[in-house]
Scaffold this active site. Structure first.
Site, PDB file in Angstrom:
ATOM      1  N   SER A   1      10.616  27.928  -7.948  1.00 12.55           N
ATOM      2  CA  SER A   1      10.015  27.593  -6.658  1.00 12.55           C
ATOM      3  C   SER A   1       9.165  26.319  -6.800  1.00 12.55           C
ATOM      4  O   SER A   1       9.704  25.268  -7.139  1.00 12.55           O
ATOM      5  CB  SER A   1       9.203  28.788  -6.142  1.00 12.55           C
ATOM      6  OG  SER A   1       8.874  28.612  -4.785  1.00 12.55           O
TER       7      SER A   1
ATOM      8  N   HIS B   1      15.177  34.139  -2.404  1.00 15.83           N
ATOM      9  CA  HIS B   1      14.301  33.349  -3.278  1.00 15.83           C
ATOM     10  C   HIS B   1      14.002  34.060  -4.600  1.00 15.83           C
ATOM     11  O   HIS B   1      13.681  33.427  -5.599  1.00 15.83           O
ATOM     12  CB  HIS B   1      12.995  33.048  -2.527  1.00 15.83           C
ATOM     13  CG  HIS B   1      12.194  31.927  -3.112  1.00 15.83           C
ATOM     14  ND1 HIS B   1      12.725  30.684  -3.368  1.00 15.83           N
ATOM     15  CD2 HIS B   1      10.892  31.855  -3.494  1.00 15.83           C
ATOM     16  CE1 HIS B   1      11.789  29.899  -3.869  1.00 15.83           C
ATOM     17  NE2 HIS B   1      10.668  30.575  -3.966  1.00 15.83           N
TER      18      HIS B   1
ATOM     19  N   ASP C   1      18.757  31.928   0.194  1.00 16.68           N
ATOM     20  CA  ASP C   1      17.300  31.745   0.107  1.00 16.68           C
ATOM     21  C   ASP C   1      16.766  31.307   1.472  1.00 16.68           C
ATOM     22  O   ASP C   1      16.991  30.179   1.899  1.00 16.68           O
ATOM     23  CB  ASP C   1      16.998  30.697  -0.973  1.00 16.68           C
ATOM     24  CG  ASP C   1      15.518  30.633  -1.348  1.00 16.68           C
ATOM     25  OD1 ASP C   1      14.673  30.990  -0.507  1.00 16.68           O
ATOM     26  OD2 ASP C   1      15.217  30.197  -2.474  1.00 16.68           O
TER      27      ASP C   1
END
Length: 723
Positions: free
Chosen positions: A593, A700, A668
């Protein structure tokens, strides 16, 4: 026939392997190292008791059990799923009504986004042992009214009130439409970035229900192909405001239960604003709301009169960077209130009177309060958690409301959390450190003395002895520029200072985050220790922009996300590379991320320092990310184009020299796969070789089934082949 010598050698090898038991990726993700806990621990409000959701794996049943704070003895089982066929699939979560005589049980939950879900709900009467299913359909966020007579809930973007006596529902709204209007439930970006889903609240007298309406009709849509297993993929479309794009238009409303009428509240002269929190005060007719401007550098605490609808600002906070929303707003009996703020440079507790006039700053010092636990109004004692004993540690404290008589209650160095009894006489301490698995104990709250251990993980500690795990060593790394950064390092157990080791660096680095923390290890840590068993040194550095070292350290990255953080990782790698036992030509970096954004930038901007990088679900261009998060730190792309473009890795692909693995889930909803697809195209057009992996339909988190095992095996192999 085998000779005796060969048999002896075979036994020796077996003993050696067993004695140095190696961690495997399968073990990390199959529950081998799982800690025991106290699931769904809830402190009751009316009695000096607490509840825990317990699982009996033999009978495949679950029970909500009631315990006494003072003795820790089990008082009773409130409900056991094996007594009710309807609960065969178990209980996901539960909430009590205000009287704590009824329980609302969530079962068969279906995840929507990170926090949101629909579920089947049951109402259980503890006294009569009657289980009732009020709705024959899945709903969102059902909540008892304070008098326990009604349940407000959301379904299909509309709000309803269910009457328990008559078994009937009344619609509060009817204009809810998917991807257009939502009533009482937050939109995608509020859920993700303001971290709440239920956007409705009962007044203390159960006569009114306040709610937020989201008009997202002008918000641009994002679509994802979901491939599944059918002949044709489906398209998942939802509203997602990217930086600088249109947000939902929010409005505040108060529904009167008796008259069935809705009052529209005029909060003031706000345009393009957020209602980041709302909460009824102890005055049943006064609602509070935290209103933020779009830049999030101005926060107003607004009080609304429930009858007249008139709103007034009682407290204002401004910051040159941004103002954090507080979850610690607590109203006392006289409607004075507790508030936490960074306005003196560190997060501290403040006391205001009911009109918003400052009465006292309760805590002071160059350290952050990390949790506010509550106020014992009988003794005017505040209980809280802070990092006063070092920013990587957490301790529990008590202090008088006037700011005097501060006392550290926790005794051990590490991370201590507390769950207090309703009368604040006791608390359940949850303690762990990097070397001590989680321990739950009962403590008294005057001096913090431990009365009894409730749950420990000694069995796990015993099991881990066979693995002879390397230690996580904490230290402060000083860069050549003079920046002092919290860090940890994991060395192989058979470390030899005369050898040269490759180094694998891990980081996240996002604003206010922390990876260098003295708490029990997680699945990533086991993976790092597995890599250490295979001859790698693993290191982690929290650069500038991370949290719990004051506002100035955290907010230095404002308007330039990815500039100072990347500089610090490169500078830290140079420091580590100069250690006598490190091979500076073999340094890699990994992140997920925001950490993936950072790893991508590091292999590009630090191409003479890093040999390889793995980026999982990275933001590659801040223009692709959501408005609330990105603009909090960057303002809009229209205002700060250079801040966006200069620090986005997609614009630096021509610098790639080392090995780069790019990983993303195609489903995602948070950091869209668009980030990696456009990054790949930029790398291709720059004629750069790289490696990539797409996980179909994964969000995610990239998990489910064997996904994590396959992912971490792939990353392990990539490290071994390229570092």
């Amino acid at each position: 026939m085998y000779s005796k010598r060969i048999i002896a050698l075979f036994l020796f090898v077996c003993f050696t392997v067993v004695g140095q038991q190696k961690i495997t990726i399968n073990e990390i993700y199959n529950g081998t190292f799982r800690t025991k806990g106290m699931d769904e621990l809830q402190s009751l409000k009316n009695t000096n008791q607490y509840t825990v959701l317990n699982v009996d794996r033999q009978s495949r049943s679950m029970s909500i059990d009631l315990y006494d704070f003072e003795t820790l003895k089990k008082v009773s089982t409130l409900i056991d799923t094996k007594s009710f066929a309807a609960l065969a699939n178990g209980i996901d979560s539960y909430t009590f009504d205000a009287s704590e005589k009824m329980i609302l049980l969530a079962c068969n939950s279906n995840q929507i986004f990170r926090h949101s879900f629909t579920a089947d709900y049951y109402v259980y009467n503890i006294a009569t042992k009657e289980l009732k299913k009020p709705f024959d359909f899945k709903v969102q966020e059902p909540t008892f009214s304070p008098d326990g007579k009604k349940i407000a809930y959301a379904k299909d973007n509309n709000l309803f009130v269910y009457d328990l006596a008559s078994n009937t529902s009344t619609a509060i709204t009817s204009d809810g439409i998917k991807n257009s209007v939502i009533n009482g439930i937050t939109d995608w970006v509020y859920e993700e970035e303001f971290a709440f889903v239920r956007a409705f609240e009962w007044s203390a007298d159960s006569k009114k229900l306040a709610y937020i309406r989201f008009d997202e009709s002008k918000v641009p849509e994002f679509s994802m192909s979901m491939f599944g297993k059918d002949l044709y993929p489906t398209i998942d479309t939802f509203k997602y405001p990217k930086a600088g794009e249109k947000n939902s238009e929010v409005s505040l409303h108060i529904y009167d239960v008796n008259s069935n009428a809705v009052k529209n509240i005029n909060l003031g002269n706000y345009t393009d604003f957020y209602i980041a929190r709302m909460k009824w005060t102890n005055d049943a007719n006064t609602l509070s709301a935290q209103v933020l401007n779009r830049h999030q550098n101005n926060l107003d605490l607004v009080f609304v009169n429930g009858d007249t609808g008139i709103a007034k600002v009682v407290l204002n906070e401004k910051d040159k960077a941004y103002v954090d929303v507080t979850d610690n707003l607590t109203f006392l009996k006289d409607n004075s209130f507790i508030w936490t703020s960074e306005k003196d440079g560190f997060n501290h507790i403040y006391l205001y009177d009911k009109n918003g006039k400052l009465k006292n700053q309760v805590t002071k010092g160059k350290w952050d309060v990390t949790e506010y636990y509550g106020l014992d109004e009988k003794t005017n004692t505040v209980f809280y958690q802070s990092v006063e004993n070092g920013s990587i540690n957490r301790d529990v404290y008590r202090i008088s409301l006037d700011g005097k008589n501060k006392l550290r209650l926790s005794k051990e160095i590490g991370t201590t959390k507390a769950t207090f009894s309703p009368n604040f006489q006791f608390y359940i301490s949850t303690f762990s450190s990097a070397s001590q698995p989680t321990k739950y104990s009962l403590n008294e709250s005057k001096l913090g003395k431990e009365i009894k251990v409730i749950q420990n993980n000694d069995a796990l500690s015993e099991k881990l002895k066979a693995y002879d795990l390397p230690a996580k060593e904490f230290f402060v790394l000083k860069t050549d520029k003079g920046n002092e950064l919290n860090a940890w390092i994991i060395k192989p157990k058979d470390f030899d200072a005369s050898k040269k080791y490759p180094v694998f660096m891990f980081q996240y680095s996002g604003p206010g985050s922390q990876q260098v923390a003295n708490s029990w290890i997680n699945s990533n840590d086991y993976w790092f220790m597995m890599l250490a068993q295979q001859g790698y040194i693993v290191a982690c550095v929290d650069g500038r922009g991370t949290g719990f070292k004051g506002a100035e350290f955290k907010k230095v990255t404002q308007l330039e996300l990815g500039k100072y953080e990347v500089e610090d990782q490169i500078d830290a790698a140079k420091v580590i590379g100069n250690y006598s036992f490190v091979d500076k030509s073999r340094i890699g970096i990994f992140g997920w991320s925001y950490g993936g954004f950072m790893a991508s930038n590091c292999i590009l901007k630090g191409n003479d320092v890093f040999k390889m990088a793995i980026a999982v679900a990275p933001v590659t261009n801040w223009r692709f990310y959501d408005s609330v998060y990105t603009e909090r730190y960057m303002t809009t792309p229209q205002e700060n184009a250079s801040g966006y473009d200069q620090n986005s890795p997609i614009n630096h692909v021509d610098k790639l020299k080392g090995k780069f693995l790019l990983i993303h889930g195609s489903g995602d909803d948070n950091v869209h796969v668009q980030n990696s697809m456009q990054m790949m195209e930029a790398l291709i057009q720059a004629n750069k070789q790289f490696d990539s992996q797409i996980y179909p339909d994964n969000n995610h988190g990239i998990y489910g089934g064997n996904t994590r095992i396959q992912l971490y095996t792939k990353m392990t192999n990539y490290i071994k082949e390229n570092l």
